[in-house]
Scaffold this motif. Structure first.
Motif, PDB file in Angstrom:
ATOM      1  N   LYS A  23     -66.962  44.048 -33.565  1.00 24.00           N
ATOM      2  CA  LYS A  23     -67.573  44.762 -32.430  1.00 24.00           C
ATOM      3  C   LYS A  23     -68.956  44.212 -32.082  1.00 24.00           C
ATOM      4  CE  LYS A  23     -65.046  49.034 -32.878  1.00 24.00           C
ATOM      5  NZ  LYS A  23     -64.955  50.143 -33.826  1.00 24.00           N
ATOM      6  N   ALA A  24     -69.603  43.559 -33.042  1.00 24.84           N
ATOM      7  CA  ALA A  24     -70.938  42.987 -32.791  1.00 24.84           C
ATOM      8  C   ALA A  24     -70.879  41.464 -32.786  1.00 24.84           C
ATOM      9  CB  ALA A  24     -71.915  43.482 -33.845  1.00 24.84           C
ATOM     10  N   ALA A  27     -72.623  39.627 -35.573  1.00 22.93           N
ATOM     11  CA  ALA A  27     -74.087  39.550 -35.677  1.00 22.93           C
ATOM     12  C   ALA A  27     -74.492  39.750 -37.139  1.00 22.93           C
ATOM     13  CB  ALA A  27     -74.731  40.599 -34.784  1.00 22.93           C
ATOM     14  N   LYS A  59     -63.359  34.398 -31.372  1.00 18.36           N
ATOM     15  CA  LYS A  59     -64.359  34.543 -30.301  1.00 18.36           C
ATOM     16  C   LYS A  59     -65.775  34.187 -30.776  1.00 18.36           C
ATOM     17  CE  LYS A  59     -66.322  37.290 -26.693  1.00 18.36           C
ATOM     18  NZ  LYS A  59     -66.496  38.506 -25.952  1.00 18.36           N
ATOM     19  N   ALA A  63     -72.782  35.581 -33.433  1.00 19.72           N
ATOM     20  CA  ALA A  63     -73.610  35.517 -32.210  1.00 19.72           C
ATOM     21  C   ALA A  63     -75.091  35.679 -32.524  1.00 19.72           C
ATOM     22  CB  ALA A  63     -73.144  36.566 -31.207  1.00 19.72           C
ATOM     23  N   ALA A  65     -78.577  36.539 -35.396  1.00 23.48           N
ATOM     24  CA  ALA A  65     -79.115  37.654 -36.164  1.00 23.48           C
ATOM     25  C   ALA A  65     -78.920  38.913 -35.328  1.00 23.48           C
ATOM     26  CB  ALA A  65     -80.587  37.411 -36.437  1.00 23.48           C
ATOM     27  N   ASP A  66     -78.863  40.057 -36.002  1.00 20.18           N
ATOM     28  CA  ASP A  66     -78.585  41.317 -35.293  1.00 20.18           C
ATOM     29  C   ASP A  66     -79.824  41.747 -34.501  1.00 20.18           C
ATOM     30  OD1 ASP A  66     -78.236  44.073 -34.607  1.00 20.18           O
ATOM     31  OD2 ASP A  66     -76.557  44.113 -36.011  1.00 20.18           O
ATOM     32  N   ILE A  67     -79.737  41.586 -33.184  1.00 20.51           N
ATOM     33  CA  ILE A  67     -80.900  41.838 -32.321  1.00 20.51           C
ATOM     34  C   ILE A  67     -81.292  43.318 -32.372  1.00 20.51           C
ATOM     35  CG2 ILE A  67     -81.756  41.719 -29.938  1.00 20.51           C
ATOM     36  CD1 ILE A  67     -79.655  39.416 -29.523  1.00 20.51           C
ATOM     37  N   LYS A  68     -80.275  44.204 -32.454  1.00 20.74           N
ATOM     38  CA  LYS A  68     -80.587  45.641 -32.443  1.00 20.74           C
ATOM     39  C   LYS A  68     -81.310  46.055 -33.734  1.00 20.74           C
ATOM     40  CE  LYS A  68     -76.597  46.209 -29.488  1.00 20.74           C
ATOM     41  NZ  LYS A  68     -75.142  46.372 -29.460  1.00 20.74           N
ATOM     42  N   PHE A  84     -85.152  37.057 -43.444  1.00 20.26           N
ATOM     43  CA  PHE A  84     -84.234  35.903 -43.492  1.00 20.26           C
ATOM     44  C   PHE A  84     -84.408  35.012 -44.726  1.00 20.26           C
ATOM     45  CE2 PHE A  84     -84.523  36.142 -38.623  1.00 20.26           C
ATOM     46  CZ  PHE A  84     -83.525  37.084 -38.568  1.00 20.26           C
ATOM     47  N   GLY A 108     -78.936  32.674 -35.243  1.00 20.52           N
ATOM     48  CA  GLY A 108     -78.654  32.699 -36.678  1.00 20.52           C
ATOM     49  C   GLY A 108     -77.240  32.239 -37.010  1.00 20.52           C
ATOM     50  N   GLU A 111     -77.488  28.585 -37.120  1.00 20.79           N
ATOM     51  CA  GLU A 111     -78.307  28.263 -38.298  1.00 20.79           C
ATOM     52  C   GLU A 111     -77.514  28.466 -39.593  1.00 20.79           C
ATOM     53  OE1 GLU A 111     -81.225  30.977 -36.569  1.00 20.79           O
ATOM     54  OE2 GLU A 111     -82.748  29.445 -36.912  1.00 20.79           O
ATOM     55  N   GLU A 131     -82.920  31.898 -28.998  1.00 24.77           N
ATOM     56  CA  GLU A 131     -83.991  32.836 -29.350  1.00 24.77           C
ATOM     57  C   GLU A 131     -85.092  32.882 -28.306  1.00 24.77           C
ATOM     58  OE1 GLU A 131     -82.599  30.633 -31.405  1.00 24.77           O
ATOM     59  OE2 GLU A 131     -82.155  31.570 -33.333  1.00 24.77           O
ATOM     60  N   PRO A 138     -86.224  30.210 -33.261  1.00 26.89           N
ATOM     61  CA  PRO A 138     -85.318  30.256 -34.412  1.00 26.89           C
ATOM     62  C   PRO A 138     -86.068  30.644 -35.687  1.00 26.89           C
ATOM     63  CG  PRO A 138     -84.935  28.268 -33.138  1.00 26.89           C
ATOM     64  CD  PRO A 138     -86.191  28.896 -32.591  1.00 26.89           C
ATOM     65  N   GLY A 139     -85.402  31.463 -36.525  1.00 38.00           N
ATOM     66  CA  GLY A 139     -86.070  31.928 -37.750  1.00 38.00           C
ATOM     67  C   GLY A 139     -85.248  31.724 -39.010  1.00 38.00           C
ATOM     68  N   MET A 140     -84.053  31.129 -38.857  1.00 36.38           N
ATOM     69  CA  MET A 140     -83.219  30.865 -40.047  1.00 36.38           C
ATOM     70  C   MET A 140     -82.975  29.374 -40.215  1.00 36.38           C
ATOM     71  SD  MET A 140     -80.329  33.921 -39.813  1.00 36.38           S
ATOM     72  CE  MET A 140     -79.066  32.929 -40.605  1.00 36.38           C
TER      73      MET A 140
HETATM   74  N1  CAA Z   1     -77.040  41.119 -32.226  1.00 34.50           N
HETATM   75  C1  CAA Z   1     -76.535  42.364 -32.085  1.00 34.50           C
HETATM   76  N2  CAA Z   1     -75.455  42.641 -31.335  1.00 34.50           N
HETATM   77  C2  CAA Z   1     -74.865  41.617 -30.685  1.00 34.50           C
HETATM   78  C3  CAA Z   1     -75.337  40.294 -30.792  1.00 34.50           C
HETATM   79  C4  CAA Z   1     -76.466  40.048 -31.609  1.00 34.50           C
HETATM   80  N3  CAA Z   1     -76.968  38.823 -31.817  1.00 34.50           N
HETATM   81  N4  CAA Z   1     -74.548  39.496 -30.034  1.00 34.50           N
HETATM   82  C5  CAA Z   1     -73.614  40.296 -29.478  1.00 34.50           C
HETATM   83  N5  CAA Z   1     -73.800  41.582 -29.877  1.00 34.50           N
HETATM   84  C6  CAA Z   1     -73.018  42.771 -29.496  1.00 34.50           C
HETATM   85  C7  CAA Z   1     -73.320  43.186 -28.069  1.00 34.50           C
HETATM   86  O1  CAA Z   1     -74.500  43.955 -28.009  1.00 34.50           O
HETATM   87  C8  CAA Z   1     -72.082  43.961 -27.733  1.00 34.50           C
HETATM   88  O2  CAA Z   1     -72.174  45.233 -28.325  1.00 34.50           O
HETATM   89  P1  CAA Z   1     -71.899  46.577 -27.426  1.00 34.50           P
HETATM   90  O3  CAA Z   1     -70.456  46.460 -27.047  1.00 34.50           O
HETATM   91  O4  CAA Z   1     -72.209  47.680 -28.384  1.00 34.50           O
HETATM   92  O5  CAA Z   1     -72.813  46.471 -26.242  1.00 34.50           O
HETATM   93  C9  CAA Z   1     -70.979  43.216 -28.466  1.00 34.50           C
HETATM   94  O6  CAA Z   1     -71.637  42.431 -29.477  1.00 34.50           O
HETATM   95  C10 CAA Z   1     -70.223  42.244 -27.567  1.00 34.50           C
HETATM   96  O7  CAA Z   1     -71.175  41.414 -26.936  1.00 34.50           O
HETATM   97  P2  CAA Z   1     -71.193  41.152 -25.357  1.00 34.50           P
HETATM   98  O8  CAA Z   1     -70.676  42.346 -24.606  1.00 34.50           O
HETATM   99  O9  CAA Z   1     -72.543  40.650 -24.982  1.00 34.50           O
HETATM  100  O10 CAA Z   1     -70.093  39.974 -25.269  1.00 34.50           O
HETATM  101  P3  CAA Z   1     -69.985  38.835 -24.170  1.00 34.50           P
HETATM  102  O11 CAA Z   1     -68.680  38.169 -24.409  1.00 34.50           O
HETATM  103  O12 CAA Z   1     -70.269  39.375 -22.810  1.00 34.50           O
HETATM  104  O13 CAA Z   1     -71.199  37.802 -24.502  1.00 34.50           O
HETATM  105  C11 CAA Z   1     -72.571  36.462 -25.981  1.00 34.50           C
HETATM  106  C12 CAA Z   1     -71.187  37.066 -25.688  1.00 34.50           C
HETATM  107  C13 CAA Z   1     -72.904  35.408 -24.915  1.00 34.50           C
HETATM  108  C14 CAA Z   1     -72.521  35.808 -27.326  1.00 34.50           C
HETATM  109  C15 CAA Z   1     -73.657  37.588 -25.917  1.00 34.50           C
HETATM  110  O14 CAA Z   1     -73.219  38.653 -26.747  1.00 34.50           O
HETATM  111  C16 CAA Z   1     -75.011  37.150 -26.391  1.00 34.50           C
HETATM  112  O15 CAA Z   1     -75.737  36.488 -25.660  1.00 34.50           O
HETATM  113  N6  CAA Z   1     -75.392  37.554 -27.625  1.00 34.50           N
HETATM  114  C17 CAA Z   1     -76.713  37.316 -28.152  1.00 34.50           C
HETATM  115  C18 CAA Z   1     -76.891  35.861 -28.554  1.00 34.50           C
HETATM  116  C19 CAA Z   1     -78.286  35.644 -29.094  1.00 34.50           C
HETATM  117  O16 CAA Z   1     -79.270  35.790 -28.394  1.00 34.50           O
HETATM  118  N7  CAA Z   1     -78.383  35.244 -30.372  1.00 34.50           N
HETATM  119  C20 CAA Z   1     -79.646  35.010 -31.034  1.00 34.50           C
HETATM  120  C21 CAA Z   1     -80.070  36.208 -31.802  1.00 34.50           C
HETATM  121  S1  CAA Z   1     -81.732  36.063 -32.466  1.00 34.50           S
HETATM  122  C22 CAA Z   1     -81.582  35.142 -33.853  1.00 34.50           C
HETATM  123  O17 CAA Z   1     -80.501  34.748 -34.247  1.00 34.50           O
HETATM  124  C23 CAA Z   1     -82.862  34.845 -34.579  1.00 34.50           C
HETATM  125  C24 CAA Z   1     -82.757  33.815 -35.635  1.00 34.50           C
HETATM  126  O18 CAA Z   1     -83.122  32.690 -35.480  1.00 34.50           O
HETATM  127  C25 CAA Z   1     -82.220  34.146 -36.927  1.00 34.50           C
END
Ligand code: CAA
Length: 257
Positions: A23-24, A27, A59, A63, A65-68, A84, A108, A111, A131, A138-140
């Motif tokens: 569902k996430a 993440a 799929k 996607a 690290a967990d942004i929420k 991390f 992440g 990474e 990011e 990026p942090g990982m």
């Molecule tokens: N963290 C938390 N939840 C995430 C997530 C993430 N990184 N990526 C996706 N999800 C969740 C969405 O919030 C959504 O949840 P809800 O149904 O509760 O709203 C569910 O997964 C499905 O996602 P989408 O509806 O967005 O799916 P999509 O097919 O339309 O898009 C996607 C897919 C392009 C991957 C899009 O989800 C996206 O852009 N995700 C974030 C990608 C991102 O920015 N990643 C970097 C995170 S920061 C990081 O990683 C820091 C580091 O260096 C360690």
């Protein structure tokens, strides 16, 4: 240990870890980190396992690290928990880990794939460091490992624009070792891991250590390290068996597996 965010299986001498937060989009929250590292360490300690595969879903590998989970954190939270740093546990695993990546490997997720020893990608894989679009970086390991994989120009492009790279570009750039049709990804990764697991385990582990050393040291020191480890391999029964089998025109049957 009972896992909630990953599935853990063994296939003959190969360990398989599947990220499982559909569902996430897999993440990577704190629980995933803890569980992946624990499962990897358990396989590392399991004498029956010779190689490990890490994968996600069709799929999303992951996607990011967990942004929420991250959003409400303050600087002091991130600093005090050393956010991390726990992934270091994965990079200390001594047996080979293959990342089998389909779909999104972002932030992440990209990474995490790069922390593994090599990446096999499905044709639908998409890699990125988005990011910057979240107001961070990026942090990982992305700014460091991606640069070593694909060079400065592409790493800057990916980290500064946040654009995604498809599987073909990732293979051209040296980020992934091979690209396969999505339906064949897991079998291909398990086959590669099975091949590795049939070799001499100490020889495999020393090889991983030597290749990784090339990231950490000068060429002269790396070559010296390689030669010393190569010399040490003549203390293994498996060196006699491998070279003996070649000489006798038969398949090697390594003892230390
Ligand atoms: N963290 C938390 N939840 C995430 C997530 C993430 N990184 N990526 C996706 N999800 C969740 C969405 O919030 C959504 O949840 P809800 O149904 O509760 O709203 C569910 O997964 C499905 O996602 P989408 O509806 O967005 O799916 P999509 O097919 O339309 O898009 C996607 C897919 C392009 C991957 C899009 O989800 C996206 O852009 N995700 C974030 C990608 C991102 O920015 N990643 C970097 C995170 S920061 C990081 O990683 C820091 C580091 O260096 C360690």
């Amino acid at each position: 240990m009972a896992y909630e965010t990953i599935l853990v299986e063994t296939r003959d001498r190969v360990g398989l870890v599947t990220l499982n937060r559909p569902k996430a989009l897999n993440a990577l929250n704190a629980q995933v980190l803890e569980e992946v590292v624990a499962a990897m360490q358990a396989f590392d300690e399991n004498a029956r396992i010779g190689a490990i595969v890490l994968t996600g879903s069709e799929k999303a590998f992951a996607a990011g690290a967990d942004i929420k989970e991250m959003m409400p954190k303050t600087y002091i939270d991130a600093y005090m928990e050393d956010l991390f740093a726990g992934w270091g546990g994965l990079t200390r695993v001594r047996k080979p880990i293959i990342a089998a990546v389909a779909g999104y490997a972002l932030g992440g997720g990209c990474e995490l794939a790069m922390m593994c020893d090599f990446i096999i990608a499905a044709e639908n894989a998409k890699f990125g460091q988005p990011e910057i679009t979240l107001g961070v970086m990026p942090g990982m390991g992305g700014s460091q490992r991606l640069t070593r994989f694909v060079g400065k120009s592409k790493a800057m492009d990916m980290c500064l624009t946040g654009r995604m790279m498809d599987a073909a570009e990732a293979e051209r750039s040296g980020l992934v070792s091979r690209v396969v049709p999505p339906g064949e990804l897991i079998e291909e990764a398990l086959k590669a891991a099975g091949t590795i697991a049939d070799f001499s385990l100490p020889a495999v582990m020393m090889t991983k250590e030597a290749v990784n050393r090339s990231y950490e040291t000068t060429l002269a020191e790396g070559l010296r390290f390689e030669r010393r480890v190569f010399h040490a391999m003549f203390a293994l029964d498996d060196q006699k068996e491998g070279m003996g089998a070649f000489t006798e025109k038969r398949l090697a049957n390594f003892k230390n597996r």
